[in-house]
Scaffold this active site. Sequence first.
Site, PDB file in Angstrom:
ATOM      1  CG  ASP A 189      31.379  37.193  46.826  1.00  0.00           C
ATOM      2  OD1 ASP A 189      31.296  38.266  47.464  1.00  0.00           O
ATOM      3  OD2 ASP A 189      30.473  36.350  46.809  1.00  0.00           O
TER       4      ASP A 189
ATOM      5  CE1 TYR B  91      22.857  38.817  58.525  1.00  0.00           C
ATOM      6  CE2 TYR B  91      23.312  41.116  58.048  1.00  0.00           C
ATOM      7  CZ  TYR B  91      23.217  40.079  58.956  1.00  0.00           C
ATOM      8  OH  TYR B  91      23.484  40.309  60.285  1.00  0.00           O
TER       9      TYR B  91
ATOM     10  CB  SER C 252      24.038  36.181  49.411  1.00  0.00           C
ATOM     11  OG  SER C 252      24.763  36.732  50.473  1.00  0.00           O
ATOM     12  CD  GLN C 253      20.202  35.369  55.474  1.00  0.00           C
ATOM     13  OE1 GLN C 253      20.765  35.776  56.477  1.00  0.00           O
ATOM     14  NE2 GLN C 253      19.043  35.842  55.076  1.00  0.00           N
TER      15      GLN C 253
ATOM     16  CG  HIS D 206      27.748  39.044  47.278  1.00  0.00           C
ATOM     17  ND1 HIS D 206      28.190  37.811  47.724  1.00  0.00           N
ATOM     18  CD2 HIS D 206      26.570  39.263  47.922  1.00  0.00           C
ATOM     19  CE1 HIS D 206      27.311  37.324  48.580  1.00  0.00           C
ATOM     20  NE2 HIS D 206      26.319  38.185  48.721  1.00  0.00           N
TER      21      HIS D 206
END
Lengths: 309, 253
Positions: free
Chosen positions: A255, A85, A168-169, A284
Amino acid sequence: MRDPESATITVPRPDDFDAFWSATLADLPPTDVELTPVPRLSTELVEVFDLRYTSYQGVRVAAWYSVPRNRPAGPLPGIVNIPGYISEPLPPRAWSERGYAALAVAPRGKLRSNAVFNPGYPGLLTHNIVDRFTYGYRGFYVDVVRAVDVLGQLPGVDPTRIGLQGSSQGGGLGIITAALRPDAVRCVAAGAPYLCGIRESARLTRSYPYEEINEYLRVHPEDEERVAETVAYYDGLNFAADVRAPTFVYLGMEDDVCPPETGFAVYRAITAEKELHTYPRCGHSAGLHWVFPKVEAFLDTHLTPEGVR
Amino acid sequence: MSGFEEYWTAVDAELAAAPARPVLTPVPARSTDAFTAYDVHLSSVGGYRIFGFLSVPRGDGPFPGLLDTPRYGSVNLAPHYRDRLRYVVFAVMHRGQRLADSPFQAAYPGLFTMGIDDPATYVYRAIVADCLRGAEFLLDHPAVDPARVGVRGDDLALVTASRRPRFSAVYVNAPFDAPGELDDLLRAEPAAEPAARATLSLFDPGLHAVDVPVLRAGHGFELTHEDAADDTAADAWLAGKLGVAPIAKFAVT
């Protein structure tokens, strides 16, 4: 005490979900790819290019593209590296040193792709979040899909051996892109997937980016239903069953950014060949220090780059 | 005065001659019953307006303070919810980063070596000034207990604490580095190496002395790669120094 593996995360699947994405991906403009060598970022082993293409609604999207200098006789397998992100993509030289044609995409709103679309950070997650037709992620998702199309059409790249990699993203969009391009994507490695169980995630954490949704609703409480309606069209849980490529998922059991409850949920929803790695006491990073060699081995197994075959 | 001290004293003098003129704009979206958030615009050296996220606990202060120095990258997140519950927390962006990117937009990769051939033009001279401006803003904030102010970030946090010795604890989570970027420069221009090394020596964290408690990753605080556990340990250390309760991020809902 949370028990992420047992949690139930559900996202309603709109009746016209498939129609919405078919319409979104129909009649996209020609990609009009432009490749410019970047000697300063190239090394003895890897040549780096600035790559630009046209995506949804005519927006020009940037990427870094790299290839090994010592090319084998046959075509190269490809990897699309999908960014997080807040991160800016870097030239994916390490993947090319491993034998891949690698494309690190900067979807709209990232620094090199924000001339005409720039919701800012914070901002992307809630940009027009009340309306699926103009939601900021609509074009952003297409930009990643088009990155797969572009890579498969580049000279010297084997379009039957393209993998997706990101965390993640990048993990969430790996799963989503594999669902939207089931015939093109050969395998996916997805860490700490974001954009899965979107609405529920904002209830499970106070960390960004999901906290952007809580902040939006604090000043627009009347929009609760419209937000839930929109994000259902973008939720990885609603794409997961359409993934056909072997999928490798890894999660941090603590996370705070992408709640592991949602990672387990999307993993369960994937019906393709799959494997899951979980890391206690990890957030994360999702165990990156230990899992990354396994990610490399997974991609190598499915994509068979010359150097490691 | 050594060249090192001369360099940094000149930065202090430039900052002192550049009034901060802060403007605080309340942000209802990031405010709750427990804290009030503000977008802050303020001036730094070179006629440049920078930005920061401020959050102030509600109720009677003073409260302990926490400065987040900027990461290496275009985007810095607003302060975490758990920190807004406990501290007057200020997250400052340096010039070139998102929200402080007019008229200069930093490139990634690229920022790390910008102007590195001359200490006077190296972009990090002004970036450190931006961090010091953020430090002054927080340290002078009326809701802050001046005896309990921490600073957290990469080596920029250490440099900031060294130049503004009013902090009581420093957490350094990463070195001052952008992997590969110096190599990219030196591959293209090998002759640039001596000047680049000389410039970087002014930023050597080992030369920026701090005489308050420091928790520094890789220097006595060994990261385990279990990042939730590492974060919880660092948070507990800082909370202990600043007199508040520790909070693990994963426990906040």
